[in-house]
Design a protein around this motif. Structure first.
Motif, short mmCIF file in Angstrom:
data_model
loop_
_atom_site.label_atom_id
_atom_site.label_comp_id
_atom_site.label_asym_id
_atom_site.label_seq_id
_atom_site.Cartn_x
_atom_site.Cartn_y
_atom_site.Cartn_z
N THR A 44 12.42 -37.56 -26.88
CA THR A 44 14.08 -37.60 -27.67
C THR A 44 14.63 -36.82 -27.55
O THR A 44 15.93 -36.37 -27.66
CB THR A 44 14.16 -39.16 -29.13
OG1 THR A 44 13.55 -39.87 -27.78
CG2 THR A 44 15.97 -39.52 -28.76
N VAL A 45 13.80 -35.76 -29.43
CA VAL A 45 13.84 -35.52 -29.78
C VAL A 45 14.51 -33.76 -28.49
O VAL A 45 15.41 -33.14 -28.52
CB VAL A 45 13.30 -33.94 -30.38
CG1 VAL A 45 14.07 -33.41 -31.04
CG2 VAL A 45 13.51 -35.33 -31.94
N GLY A 46 13.60 -33.68 -27.65
CA GLY A 46 13.89 -32.70 -26.99
C GLY A 46 15.05 -32.42 -25.93
O GLY A 46 15.81 -31.23 -24.95
N ARG A 107 14.04 -40.73 -35.54
CA ARG A 107 14.61 -41.58 -34.33
C ARG A 107 16.15 -41.71 -35.37
O ARG A 107 17.33 -41.21 -35.20
CB ARG A 107 14.00 -42.76 -33.94
CG ARG A 107 15.00 -43.58 -33.12
CD ARG A 107 14.41 -44.75 -32.88
NE ARG A 107 13.07 -44.76 -32.16
CZ ARG A 107 12.45 -45.97 -32.63
NH1 ARG A 107 13.31 -46.77 -33.05
NH2 ARG A 107 11.12 -45.85 -32.63
N SER A 108 15.54 -41.77 -37.00
CA SER A 108 16.55 -42.65 -38.51
C SER A 108 17.18 -40.56 -38.35
O SER A 108 18.41 -40.55 -38.59
CB SER A 108 15.91 -42.69 -38.66
OG SER A 108 15.02 -44.00 -39.21
N MET A 109 16.76 -39.30 -37.92
CA MET A 109 17.43 -38.28 -38.28
C MET A 109 18.64 -37.97 -37.04
O MET A 109 19.41 -37.71 -37.57
CB MET A 109 16.54 -37.24 -38.56
CG MET A 109 15.55 -37.25 -39.90
SD MET A 109 17.14 -36.33 -40.92
CE MET A 109 17.20 -38.21 -41.84
N LEU A 110 17.76 -38.71 -36.26
CA LEU A 110 18.93 -38.26 -35.02
C LEU A 110 20.30 -38.98 -34.61
O LEU A 110 21.58 -39.05 -34.82
CB LEU A 110 18.37 -37.87 -33.38
CG LEU A 110 17.21 -37.63 -33.13
CD1 LEU A 110 16.11 -38.02 -31.54
CD2 LEU A 110 17.36 -36.59 -32.66
N THR A 111 19.97 -40.39 -35.26
CA THR A 111 21.40 -41.49 -35.58
C THR A 111 21.82 -40.98 -36.96
O THR A 111 23.46 -41.28 -36.93
CB THR A 111 20.17 -42.68 -35.59
OG1 THR A 111 19.51 -43.05 -34.79
CG2 THR A 111 21.64 -43.68 -35.94
N PRO A 214 19.48 -42.10 -28.92
CA PRO A 214 18.06 -42.54 -29.77
C PRO A 214 17.59 -43.01 -29.93
O PRO A 214 16.08 -42.95 -29.76
CB PRO A 214 18.70 -43.03 -31.03
CG PRO A 214 20.15 -42.69 -30.69
CD PRO A 214 21.10 -42.85 -29.25
N ASP A 215 17.01 -43.99 -28.59
CA ASP A 215 16.63 -45.10 -28.26
C ASP A 215 15.41 -44.72 -26.92
O ASP A 215 14.78 -45.30 -26.22
CB ASP A 215 16.97 -46.60 -28.04
CG ASP A 215 16.70 -46.98 -29.64
OD1 ASP A 215 16.29 -47.18 -30.21
OD2 ASP A 215 17.66 -47.99 -29.20
N LEU A 221 8.04 -45.08 -24.25
CA LEU A 221 6.69 -45.24 -25.05
C LEU A 221 5.33 -46.06 -24.22
O LEU A 221 4.62 -46.32 -24.36
CB LEU A 221 6.93 -45.58 -26.32
CG LEU A 221 5.77 -45.22 -26.91
CD1 LEU A 221 5.24 -43.68 -27.26
CD2 LEU A 221 6.06 -45.02 -28.64
N LEU A 222 6.20 -47.48 -24.12
CA LEU A 222 4.63 -48.35 -23.77
C LEU A 222 4.34 -48.37 -21.99
O LEU A 222 3.44 -48.56 -21.94
CB LEU A 222 5.86 -50.05 -24.05
CG LEU A 222 4.80 -50.94 -23.49
CD1 LEU A 222 3.52 -51.68 -24.47
CD2 LEU A 222 6.23 -52.02 -22.90
N PRO A 223 5.61 -47.60 -21.03
CA PRO A 223 4.52 -47.45 -19.94
C PRO A 223 3.34 -46.42 -20.11
O PRO A 223 2.73 -46.27 -19.60
CB PRO A 223 6.03 -47.46 -19.17
CG PRO A 223 7.44 -47.68 -20.19
CD PRO A 223 7.13 -48.04 -20.98
#
Length: 289
Positions: A44-46, A107-111, A214-215, A221-223
């Motif tokens: 997500t960061v990328g 994820r919190s930082m991005l949000t 953000p998600d 991740l699961l796959p």
């Protein structure tokens, strides 16, 4: 039949994206001895770096991609120095929980700084190539080619270079590798740098195919975990092959279970492999003395 061929093509593209993330997870487990749950949020960061830099550079996707790879690699290596290096001698579960904490932190930082607003890449609209009903989107060809090149380069690095041999030696036995003169610290830095590059490319590909939120990485991740386990934890080739099979299976199942529930196949594959063959399709069972 034509519709199923189109689903297989779409599934192959999706499988290549999953393969990049699954390979990063498989490498972290093989060398660092734990599955990195922060892989999704590193993706997500990328994706965010790429889409924001593209917007700031008059639509240059190349500039955005280069910036994303650099930033994501630095984030991945920083996580190693600040967290994972300090937990090397701790039980596996300590590093796993730490990686989950890093995932929530990123994820919190991005949000916090960017909110939940959706971002999209500026991609030229192009007409799909139609071969008697079989549709091939040009951007899918580009993305598939890039993913294959990145995967191939990673395997060349792992199996045809001195760094790859040192990495495999550390994966086999870190203490013996150190006794043999291999600097495991440098190997670990290389590992997290490779994971950062793989995550950045995967995140950009997902962002181009969908939208950047953000998600974004969490949903993949699961796959990725399922593919890493299905292929055999610690087996890079098995993870890539399993990811492609899983991507195709998910898309082909869409007419039966719908778009929303196709992700359930990852749960099914994960549970089935853990019950029937915990070592995975291509993994080797470990023997404990």
């Amino acid at each position: 039949m034509t519709e199923y061929i189109n689903l297989v093509i779409a599934g192959t593209v999706q499988g290549l994206v999953i393969a990049l993330a699954a390979l990063a997870i498989s490498l972290s487990f093989a060398v660092a001895r734990f599955p990195n749950a922060a892989t999704g949020d590193t993706m997500t960061v990328g994706a965010y770096v790429a889409v924001l830099v593209q917007a700031a550079t008059a639509g240059s996707l190349l500039a955005g991609s280069i910036a994303a790879i650099i930033v994501t690699t630095l984030v991945s290596v920083a996580c190693y120095f600040l967290v994972f290096k300090k937990l090397e001698r701790r039980p596996l579960v300590a590093s796993l929980i730490a990686s989950i904490g890093i995932a929530f932190f990123l994820r919190s930082m991005l949000t916090f700084f960017l909110g939940f607003e959706q971002h999209v890449f500026q991609i030229p609209i192009s007409r799909a190539l139609n071969f008697s009903g079989i549709r091939i989107i040009p951007i899918d060809l580009w993305l598939s080619g890039i993913a294959i090149l990145v995967l191939a380069a990673t395997f060349v690095l792992l199996f045809l270079t001195p760094l790859g041999r040192r990495m495999r030696a550390v994966a086999a036995d870190m203490d013996l590798a150190r006794a043999s003169g291999i600097r495991s610290g440098r190997v670990m830095i290389a590992l997290w740098a490779i994971s950062g590059v793989l995550s950045a490319v995967a995140g950009i590909m997902v962002g181009i195919k969908t939208v950047v939120t953000p998600d974004l990485g969490w949903d993949l991740l699961l796959p990725a975990f399922a593919a890493a386990i299905l292929g055999g934890i610690g087996s890079p080739g098995g993870a890539v092959l399993a990811a492609i099979l899983l991507g195709v299976a998910q898309e082909v199942s869409t007419p039966f279970v719908g778009f929303t529930y196709k992700i359930a196949l990852s749960f099914v594959a994960l549970i089935a492999v853990l019950i029937v063959r915990p070592a995975g399709l291509f993994g080797q069972p470990e023997r404990v003395r």
